[in-house]
Each structure stands twice: as structure tokens, then as C-alpha cells.
Scaffold this motif. Structure first.
Motif, PDB file in Angstrom:
ATOM      1  N   GLY A  48       0.808  -1.210   0.000  1.00 23.41           N
ATOM      2  CA  GLY A  48       0.000   0.000   0.000  1.00 23.41           C
ATOM      3  C   GLY A  48       0.839   1.256   0.000  1.00 23.41           C
ATOM      4  N   PHE A  49       1.987   1.218   0.686  1.00 23.54           N
ATOM      5  CA  PHE A  49       2.919   2.345   0.722  1.00 23.54           C
ATOM      6  C   PHE A  49       3.402   2.681  -0.690  1.00 23.54           C
ATOM      7  CE2 PHE A  49       7.526   3.458   1.070  1.00 23.54           C
ATOM      8  CZ  PHE A  49       7.390   4.714   1.650  1.00 23.54           C
ATOM      9  N   VAL A  50       3.782   1.666  -1.460  1.00 27.58           N
ATOM     10  CA  VAL A  50       4.247   1.885  -2.833  1.00 27.58           C
ATOM     11  C   VAL A  50       3.112   2.395  -3.706  1.00 27.58           C
ATOM     12  CG1 VAL A  50       5.148   0.737  -4.888  1.00 27.58           C
ATOM     13  CG2 VAL A  50       6.100   0.190  -2.645  1.00 27.58           C
ATOM     14  N   LEU A  51       1.911   1.829  -3.553  1.00 29.64           N
ATOM     15  CA  LEU A  51       0.765   2.285  -4.342  1.00 29.64           C
ATOM     16  C   LEU A  51       0.488   3.761  -4.089  1.00 29.64           C
ATOM     17  CD1 LEU A  51      -1.689   1.698  -6.176  1.00 29.64           C
ATOM     18  CD2 LEU A  51      -2.970   1.134  -4.099  1.00 29.64           C
ATOM     19  N   GLY A  52       0.512   4.175  -2.834  1.00 26.42           N
ATOM     20  CA  GLY A  52       0.266   5.576  -2.512  1.00 26.42           C
ATOM     21  C   GLY A  52       1.281   6.500  -3.138  1.00 26.42           C
ATOM     22  N   LEU A  96       3.104   5.907  -5.819  1.00 27.59           N
ATOM     23  CA  LEU A  96       2.964   5.902  -7.274  1.00 27.59           C
ATOM     24  C   LEU A  96       1.827   6.814  -7.733  1.00 27.59           C
ATOM     25  CD1 LEU A  96       3.483   2.113  -8.126  1.00 27.59           C
ATOM     26  CD2 LEU A  96       5.035   3.997  -8.635  1.00 27.59           C
ATOM     27  N   LEU A  97       0.753   6.883  -6.944  1.00 20.64           N
ATOM     28  CA  LEU A  97      -0.400   7.681  -7.336  1.00 20.64           C
ATOM     29  C   LEU A  97      -0.348   9.109  -6.813  1.00 20.64           C
ATOM     30  CD1 LEU A  97      -3.253   5.057  -6.904  1.00 20.64           C
ATOM     31  CD2 LEU A  97      -2.261   5.899  -9.024  1.00 20.64           C
ATOM     32  N   LEU A 143       9.106  11.242  -6.579  1.00 20.79           N
ATOM     33  CA  LEU A 143       9.593   9.893  -6.834  1.00 20.79           C
ATOM     34  C   LEU A 143      10.160   9.306  -5.553  1.00 20.79           C
ATOM     35  CD1 LEU A 143      11.398  10.262 -10.254  1.00 20.79           C
ATOM     36  CD2 LEU A 143       9.484   8.742  -9.774  1.00 20.79           C
ATOM     37  N   SER A 144       9.682   8.134  -5.195  1.00 21.12           N
ATOM     38  CA  SER A 144      10.220   7.492  -3.997  1.00 21.12           C
ATOM     39  C   SER A 144      11.450   6.676  -4.362  1.00 21.12           C
ATOM     40  CB  SER A 144       9.173   6.562  -3.370  1.00 21.12           C
ATOM     41  OG  SER A 144       9.746   5.811  -2.336  1.00 21.12           O
TER      42      SER A 144
END
Length: 436
Positions: free
Chosen positions: A260-264, A266-267, A430-431
């Protein structure tokens, strides 16, 4: 630029995947009691290094301004200045480690000084590496940045596996972090150093951009911190309790949370575009919600239907299974993951004030861990209650935000009509942090 972005995405996802490989490998190579200590240490590292995201983003923004006004060759002095500041901050943290070394050993349950030494190296270099990563990010050298990330994550896994296999236990697992940071820092310096002397200097303030990036940290850290602090407190508060099933449950929860952290992240660029004047499409909201549901609900269902398979896939048969604890932990983490996603949605609109609602819940959660929890089941129930409270608060705020945006947007494009133009990803969005 498109080719670099694709290469970066592949390398970044590979680096993030290696972080999970590290966790799974340590769970199988270490004694279950040792892995409980390593999981607590890794969580501790994640909490302390989380604000480094804001520092890295600030360096990226500053570097981007320099590159736009001059050339990427002039980014090196700014990056070096930021790295020096980061190194001094890291040394301050290391000094605190020295002062409280005996208490740290007692909390985490390890002996000797080697673990402390590796942690000192990791924390000392953390913001230094963040500065150089941010400089590469701001200069839009994304493929190079991806290789730096992959080198750090890969070396962490290889060295930790080798050292643990040779019997170095917790110290070997922790050394992987330190050596990974050392090599990644050296590699980043080598890649950033200009090949030819640069003439002149473009001054850029780090503090202005850092203050801007720090505004969203309290809200996100309220959720990220409590997600990681549980195993640290449990490891200290329940020294006589077998932690095998708790470690398995906590690891299962982290798989959900970091997805969920990556999804957040990315969006986040798309959300910022929407709230800056773009069109919020119902179809986009529905698709986003469906992905979030898949990330959170499917693992919970698997925990109830095939708990033995989930347990063995994560930690192996050497760990005592506890389906009830696993199921409760999956529910609590699914709620917390939803809360984190909603937080990214809301801060994309600049509503950083939600921290005033999240921080009290986080403080109460930690206090209950420290003063009330008497068993691993208590930790799971507190997690569920806190996750539900955060979700309820954020759902109300997010619903009001979306309703306001739909009501005030100038035009609404048809469901199957032309989409908004592609959203450019800002250099500060960008993370480049793996989930650890």
C-alpha cells in the motif's frame, strides 16, 4: 527521459523486492529468537530513517532548480553541502547511541558492541546517502539512481546472508545494512563527481525546500511509525514470551503495508495533479479503490482460508504457527494500510492538518503498547483499534475532499472520453526509498 524512467522503475522495483528477500532470508537462516531481534532492529531503522524521505526530496528539488538554471555539473557543490549537513546530523544520532548504548542493548535483547557499531555506521551514512540520491534524482539521472538503489539492496542481502551463514547471527544481519550504505554512498559520489571542472556556482537554499517537504512528515510518520514500533516494544516488554508466531504475523502485515505504501507513492503525482486543477474522474477513483482493496482484502482472506500456507511461505516451518494471531494482525495492518493510502490522497491536496487528528491516535496506540499490552494478542487488538480509528477519521476527511473537488472542478470529462494529459512526475514525488 522515457527510457531512463523505465529503467529506473525496473531497478527500483528490483531493489524494493530485495528488501523482502532480506526479510525472508533472515527469517529462515536465523534462530526464531534472533529473528525477533532483527525484525525489531529493522523496524527501528525504518522509523528513524523515515524523515530522510523529506530530506532527500528537498535535495532533489534544490538540485532540480540548479540544473534548470545552469548545468548538472554545478549540482555537486549543493549535494556535497547537503551531505555534510546530513553527516553531521547522523553523527549527533550516533553520539546518542553511545550515551544510551546499555539501554538499547536491553530493549532489543542483544549483547556486545558489534550490532551497535553497524547501526552507528548505518545511521551516520543515512542522510549522506539521501543527499546524494536526491542530487541524482533532481538531476533526473534516474537510471543511475536505480543502480545505486540496487547496489545497496543487493549488497545488503548478499553480505547479510553470508555473515549469518558463517554464524555471525544478529550482528551479521545488521552488518548487511552498514556495508550496503557504505558501498552505495561511494558509488553515488563516484557517479556525481563532475568529469570536468565546473565554472561558477549557483546558490540554492536547502532550508526553504526542506521546510516545505517536512510539512507532510507528521501525518505520514504517525501511521508509518506505529506500524513499525510494535515489534520494538513487544521485544522489550515481553522478554519471556515466545515470539515466533508474532514475528510471522508482523512480517505478514508488513507485506500488506509496504504494498500500500508503494501504491500511494505511485499515485501521489496524479492526486496532486487532480487537486491542482485537473479533473477527478469517477473511473480513476474506482480503479484506485479496487487496487487498494486487492492489496488489503486478499491477504486477509488468505489468512483465514489458508493460514498454514501463508505462515510457511513467509517464515518456514521452524516458526510456531498461530492462525488467530496472524488473522488479527492482517486485519489490523489492512486497516492501517488503508489509512496510509488515504493520508497520501489527502496530503496531495495540501491538507497536512490531518496530522492533528492522526498524532493523538498514534500517541495513544504507543502508550497502550507500552503500558497496557500484556500479550502478543493485546498488541494485535490495539493495532486493530488504532487502524479502525485512523480509517474512520481519514475516510470522513477524504470523502469531504473528493466531494469538494467534484463540486468545484470546472468540467467533468466523460467516463470514456479523453483523459487528462499525462501527468509529469515531479522530481520531489519519486520514492527512492526501499521499504526496509
Amino acid at each position: 527521459m522515457l527510457r531512463q524512467s523505465v529503467v529506473f522503475l525496473v531497478l527500483a522495483m528490483s531493489a524494493n523486492g530485495l528488501s523482502y528477500v532480506y526479510q525472508l532470508a533472515m527469517a529462515r537462516l536465523l534462530d526464531p529468537k534472533e529473528y525477533a531481534v532483527v525484525l525489531a532492529i529493522v523496524s527501528f531503522i525504518a522509523i528513524l530513517l523515515f524523515p530522510g524521505n523529506a530530506f532527500q526530496a528537498a535535495v532533489a528539488v534544490g538540485t532540480g532548480h540548479i540544473v534548470q538554471r545552469a548545468t548538472h555539473l554545478l549540482a555537486w557543490p549543493f549535494a556535497l553541502r547537503a551531505a555534510t549537513f546530513g553527516g553531521l546530523a547522523g553523527l549527533s544520532l550516533v553520539a546518542l547511541f553511545g550515551i544510551f548504548s546499555s539501554g538499547i542493548r536491553q530493549i532489543f535483547g542483544f549483547e556486545g558492541n558489534w550490532v551497535l557499531a553497524w547501526l552507528a555506521v548505518t545511521f551516520c551514512l543515512s542522510l549522506v546517502l539521501s543527499a546524494f540520491r536526491g542530487a541524482l534524482q533532481g538531476a533526473q539521472r534516474f537510471s543511475v539512481l536505480g543502480w545505486v538503489m540496487l547496489a545497496e539492496a543487493g549488497l545488503r542481502v548478499v553480505l547479510a546472508v553470508a555473515l549469518v551463514a558463517f554464524g555471525f547471527g544478529v550482528a551479521g544481519a545488521t552488518a548487511g545494512f552498514a556495508f550496503g550504505y557504505v558501498v552505495a554512498t561511494v558509488l553515488a559520489i563516484w557517479l556525481l563527481l563532475p568529469n570536468s571542472p565546473s565554472k561558477g556556482e549557483v546558490r540554492e537554499s536547502l532550508w526553504a525546500t526542506l521546510r516545505e517537504q517536512l510539512r507532510s512528515v507528521p501525518a505520514t510518520l504517525s501511521i508509518f511509525g506505529v506500524q513499525a514500533i510494535d515489534v520494538v516494544i513487544a521485544n522489550s516488554r515481553l522478554p519471556d514470551t515466545p515470539m515466533e508466531s508474532f514475528s510471522a504475523a508482523a512480517l505478514a502485515g508488513r507485506v500488506i503495508f509496504y504494498a500500500g505504501f508503494v501504491l500511494g507513492l505511485l499515485l501521489l503525482p496524479r492526486f496532486r495533479h487532480v487537486f491542482a486543477g485537473g479533473v477527478l474522474q469517477p473511473g480513476f477513483v474506482a480503479k484506485t479503490a479496487s487496487v487498494l482493496v486487492a492489496i488489503t482484502v486478499i491477504p486477509v482472506i488468505a489468512g483465514f482460508v489458508i493460514p498454514g500456507f501463508v505462515h510457511n511461505a513467509l517464515v518456514g516451518a521452524n516458526y510456531a504457527p498461530d492462525p488467530g494471531l496472524l488473522q488479527r494482525y492482517l486485519i489490523g495492518t489492512a486497516l492501517l494500510t488503508t489509512a496510509l493510502f488515504l493520508t497520501y490522497l489527502i496530503i496531495a491536496a495540501g491538507w497536512n492538518w490531518i496530522a492533528y487528528g492522526l498524532l493523538p491516535i498514534a500517541v495513544v496506540q504507543v502508550a497502550l503498547y507500552v503500558f497496557v499490552a500484556e500479550s502478543t494478542y493485546d498488541f494485535a487488538l490495539i493495532l486493530i483499534a488504532s487502524g479502525a480509528a485512523m480509517c474512520a477519521f481519514l475516510t470522513i476527511v477524504a470523502a469531504a475532499l473528493i466531494r469538494w473537488r467534484i463540486r468545484t472542478q470546472p468540467t467533468v470529462q466523460p467516463e470514456n472520453g479523453p483523459l487528462d494529459p499525462p501527468v509529469p512526475v515531479a522530481i520531489d514525488e519519486l520514492s527512492t526509498r526501499d521499504p526496509i
